[in-house]
Design an enzyme around this catalytic site. Structure first.
Site, PDB file in Angstrom:
ATOM      1  CB  ALA A  13      -0.945   0.007   1.206  1.00 24.37           C
ATOM      2  N   GLY A  18       0.195   0.576  -5.291  1.00 28.38           N
ATOM      3  CA  GLY A  18      -0.579   0.199  -4.105  1.00 28.38           C
ATOM      4  C   GLY A  18      -1.291   1.390  -3.484  1.00 28.38           C
ATOM      5  CE  LYS A 130       5.147  -7.869 -12.585  1.00 27.93           C
ATOM      6  NZ  LYS A 130       4.670  -6.554 -13.037  1.00 27.93           N
TER       7      LYS A 130
HETATM    8  N1  LIG Z   1       2.733  -0.611 -16.049  1.00 29.72           N
HETATM    9  C1  LIG Z   1       3.771   0.114 -15.734  1.00 29.72           C
HETATM   10  O1  LIG Z   1       4.176   1.016 -16.495  1.00 29.72           O
HETATM   11  C2  LIG Z   1       4.452  -0.121 -14.403  1.00 29.72           C
HETATM   12  C3  LIG Z   1       5.392   0.796 -13.924  1.00 29.72           C
HETATM   13  C4  LIG Z   1       5.984   0.544 -12.680  1.00 29.72           C
HETATM   14  C5  LIG Z   1       5.623  -0.583 -11.940  1.00 29.72           C
HETATM   15  N2  LIG Z   1       4.703  -1.464 -12.452  1.00 29.72           N
HETATM   16  C6  LIG Z   1       4.303  -2.685 -11.706  1.00 29.72           C
HETATM   17  O2  LIG Z   1       3.494  -2.296 -10.606  1.00 29.72           O
HETATM   18  C7  LIG Z   1       3.695  -3.181  -9.499  1.00 29.72           C
HETATM   19  C8  LIG Z   1       4.038  -2.356  -8.255  1.00 29.72           C
HETATM   20  O3  LIG Z   1       5.205  -1.596  -8.550  1.00 29.72           O
HETATM   21  P1  LIG Z   1       5.382  -0.107  -8.001  1.00 29.72           P
HETATM   22  O4  LIG Z   1       6.506   0.483  -8.784  1.00 29.72           O
HETATM   23  O5  LIG Z   1       4.057   0.555  -7.945  1.00 29.72           O
HETATM   24  O6  LIG Z   1       5.868  -0.402  -6.518  1.00 29.72           O
HETATM   25  P2  LIG Z   1       6.782   0.511  -5.568  1.00 29.72           P
HETATM   26  O7  LIG Z   1       6.327   1.915  -5.643  1.00 29.72           O
HETATM   27  O8  LIG Z   1       8.217   0.209  -5.841  1.00 29.72           O
HETATM   28  O9  LIG Z   1       6.382  -0.046  -4.136  1.00 29.72           O
HETATM   29  C9  LIG Z   1       6.672  -1.356  -3.763  1.00 29.72           C
HETATM   30  C10 LIG Z   1       5.750  -1.781  -2.648  1.00 29.72           C
HETATM   31  O10 LIG Z   1       6.015  -3.169  -2.393  1.00 29.72           O
HETATM   32  C11 LIG Z   1       6.270  -3.319  -1.011  1.00 29.72           C
HETATM   33  N3  LIG Z   1       7.173  -4.464  -0.880  1.00 29.72           N
HETATM   34  C12 LIG Z   1       8.267  -4.722  -1.623  1.00 29.72           C
HETATM   35  N4  LIG Z   1       8.812  -5.887  -1.240  1.00 29.72           N
HETATM   36  C13 LIG Z   1       8.036  -6.360  -0.243  1.00 29.72           C
HETATM   37  C14 LIG Z   1       8.094  -7.515   0.574  1.00 29.72           C
HETATM   38  N5  LIG Z   1       9.067  -8.427   0.464  1.00 29.72           N
HETATM   39  N6  LIG Z   1       7.136  -7.693   1.523  1.00 29.72           N
HETATM   40  C15 LIG Z   1       6.148  -6.777   1.655  1.00 29.72           C
HETATM   41  N7  LIG Z   1       6.043  -5.649   0.926  1.00 29.72           N
HETATM   42  C16 LIG Z   1       6.990  -5.452  -0.013  1.00 29.72           C
HETATM   43  C17 LIG Z   1       6.854  -1.987  -0.567  1.00 29.72           C
HETATM   44  O11 LIG Z   1       6.665  -1.857   0.811  1.00 29.72           O
HETATM   45  P3  LIG Z   1       7.626  -1.002   1.788  1.00 29.72           P
HETATM   46  O12 LIG Z   1       6.881   0.263   2.092  1.00 29.72           O
HETATM   47  O13 LIG Z   1       7.773  -1.890   2.944  1.00 29.72           O
HETATM   48  O14 LIG Z   1       8.918  -0.757   1.058  1.00 29.72           O
HETATM   49  C18 LIG Z   1       5.981  -1.020  -1.356  1.00 29.72           C
HETATM   50  O15 LIG Z   1       4.740  -0.837  -0.736  1.00 29.72           O
HETATM   51  C19 LIG Z   1       4.818  -4.130  -9.907  1.00 29.72           C
HETATM   52  O16 LIG Z   1       4.257  -5.350 -10.311  1.00 29.72           O
HETATM   53  C20 LIG Z   1       5.485  -3.432 -11.076  1.00 29.72           C
HETATM   54  O17 LIG Z   1       6.053  -4.334 -12.011  1.00 29.72           O
HETATM   55  C21 LIG Z   1       4.121  -1.251 -13.662  1.00 29.72           C
END
Ligand SMILES: NC(=O)c1ccc[n+]([C@@H]2O[C@H](COP(=O)([O-])OP(=O)(O)OC[C@H]3O[C@@H](n4cnc5c(N)ncnc54)[C@H](OP(=O)(O)O)[C@@H]3O)[C@@H](O)[C@H]2O)c1
Length: 326
Positions: A13, A18, A130
């Site tokens: 989140a 998230g 994935k």
């Molecule tokens: N479509 C697109 O263009 C695009 C772009 C970017 C990302 N994405 C995808 O979106 C998804 C989320 O990415 P994001 O970039 O939004 O994420 P992000 O901002 O990097 O945040 C990662 C989240 O995951 C949590 N986390 C990471 N490892 C964890 C673990 N071992 N246990 C519990 N929590 C954990 C982090 O919690 P903490 O607060 O504890 O660190 C944080 O809340 C991914 O699948 C990514 O591939 C897609």
């Protein structure tokens, strides 16, 4: 009689994706109750306090194993949404969450896909990982919904020569990949949450893949747009398919030889290959892979145009992503 709210548990989140999902779910407090799982090291992040003030429950949980505590948290939960990243390419936290959800009898699991349309395996490393996680969910016979979202606006824009966008662009695009005429479905990251809130409550999307996007763009048109709105001329360098392929192969080799710094370019260039050379990330390709299209299902959801997004950046109304992290 009042309808019971759907109990949603969200992991990740505090992340970019998230947080959008958490905000959309909290905005629909008549429909949902949100529980956010915080990993122990992050439990004191101020984001959790904000979510709590808006009615969420916050529970500290370790996804490092499939433990009784995790299963007990998920008991009685209708929907688990995982929006975590593949830190260190380690699939175990998400797989453990899925296994615990199955033990707890959760009715629907949403794994952390939220990516562009990409064929399963052999095109982009992150997609391959994935797909392995999707296999794990199917092996568990855990009810699911797979959600992909196109490519974020936030990752797609070129910088402008005056430098006035530099502080806002985490991944400024310096090179047009291939001809620049390949179509790509793009999305404002800030719109994802409202779509996800609809998708996860919809019986039609159970055990289905769903694709959402805002608009279709090519890189040439995108550069044209930024030039028109900024009034600046952006230098255009093209990278050929062959050059990109050579760079991908070289980064992959360096990474396989143990050079960790080669991973990020390898991952990103493989995305550019699927997006801008193969042209995989379109609603037509999504339909071919069996996706439902969220835009058709929920036409009342108003999403942000790329033009409004770019204007928001230029006017200083829209900020950066991954603040303090990248
Ligand atoms: N479509 C697109 O263009 C695009 C772009 C970017 C990302 N994405 C995808 O979106 C998804 C989320 O990415 P994001 O970039 O939004 O994420 P992000 O901002 O990097 O945040 C990662 C989240 O995951 C949590 N986390 C990471 N490892 C964890 C673990 N071992 N246990 C519990 N929590 C954990 C982090 O919690 P903490 O607060 O504890 O660190 C944080 O809340 C991914 O699948 C990514 O591939 C897609």
């Amino acid at each position: 009689m009042a309808r019971e709210r759907l109990r949603v548990t969200l992991s990740g989140a505090t992340g970019e994706t998230g947080a959008e999902i958490a905000n959309a779910i909290l905005d629909l407090s008549d429909t949902f109750h949100l529980t956010a799982l915080a990993r122990p090291a992050s439990a004191n992040k101020p984001e959790y306090e904000n979510f709590k003030k808006r009615g969420a429950s916050i529970i500290v949980a370790d996804l490092g194993t499939v433990n009784d505590h995790l299963v007990s948290i998920l008991k009685g939960c209708d929907i688990v949404v995982c929006a975590i990243t593949l830190e260190g390419l380690d699939p175990r936290p998400m797989n453990n969450l899925a296994t615990a959800a199955q033990h707890a009898g959760v009715k629907r699991f949403i794994p952390s896909l939220f990516g562009p349309v990409c064929p399963p395996r052999g095109v982009a490393l992150i997609r391959d990982l994935k797909e392995d996680m999707i296999d794990h969910i199917k092996n568990l016979n855990l009810p699911y919904t797979l959600v992909d979202v196109g490519w974020w606006y936030q990752m797609s824009l070129p910088a402008v020569p005056s430098g006035r966008l530099d502080h806002l662009l985490v991944f400024p695009i310096t090179t047009i990949t291939g001809s620049g005429n390949v179509e790509c479905a793009m999305t404002d990251k800030r719109d994802i949450g409202r779509y996800v809130a609809r998708i996860i409550a919809d019986p039609q999307t159970l055990n289905r893949s769903v694709f959402l996007y805002n608009e279709i763009w090519t890189q040439n048109k995108l550069f044209d747009l930024v030039e028109r709105l900024s009034g600046e001329t952006i230098p255009r360098q093209h990278e050929t398919q062959e050059d990109l392929k050579l760079k991908i192969d070289s980064a992959k080799k360096r990474w396989n030889d143990g050079d960790e710094t080669a991973l990020a370019p390898f991952v990103m260039m493989a995305y550019y290959y699927t997006l801008w050379i193969r042209g995989d990330n379109t609603p037509a390709k999504a339909r071919g892979l069996g996706y439902l299209i969220a835009n058709d299902m929920y036409p009342d959801i108003k999403s942000t145009s790329l033009e409004d997004y770019v204007n928001g950046l230029l006017d200083g109304d829209i900020g950066r992503i991954y603040v303090g992290r990248r």
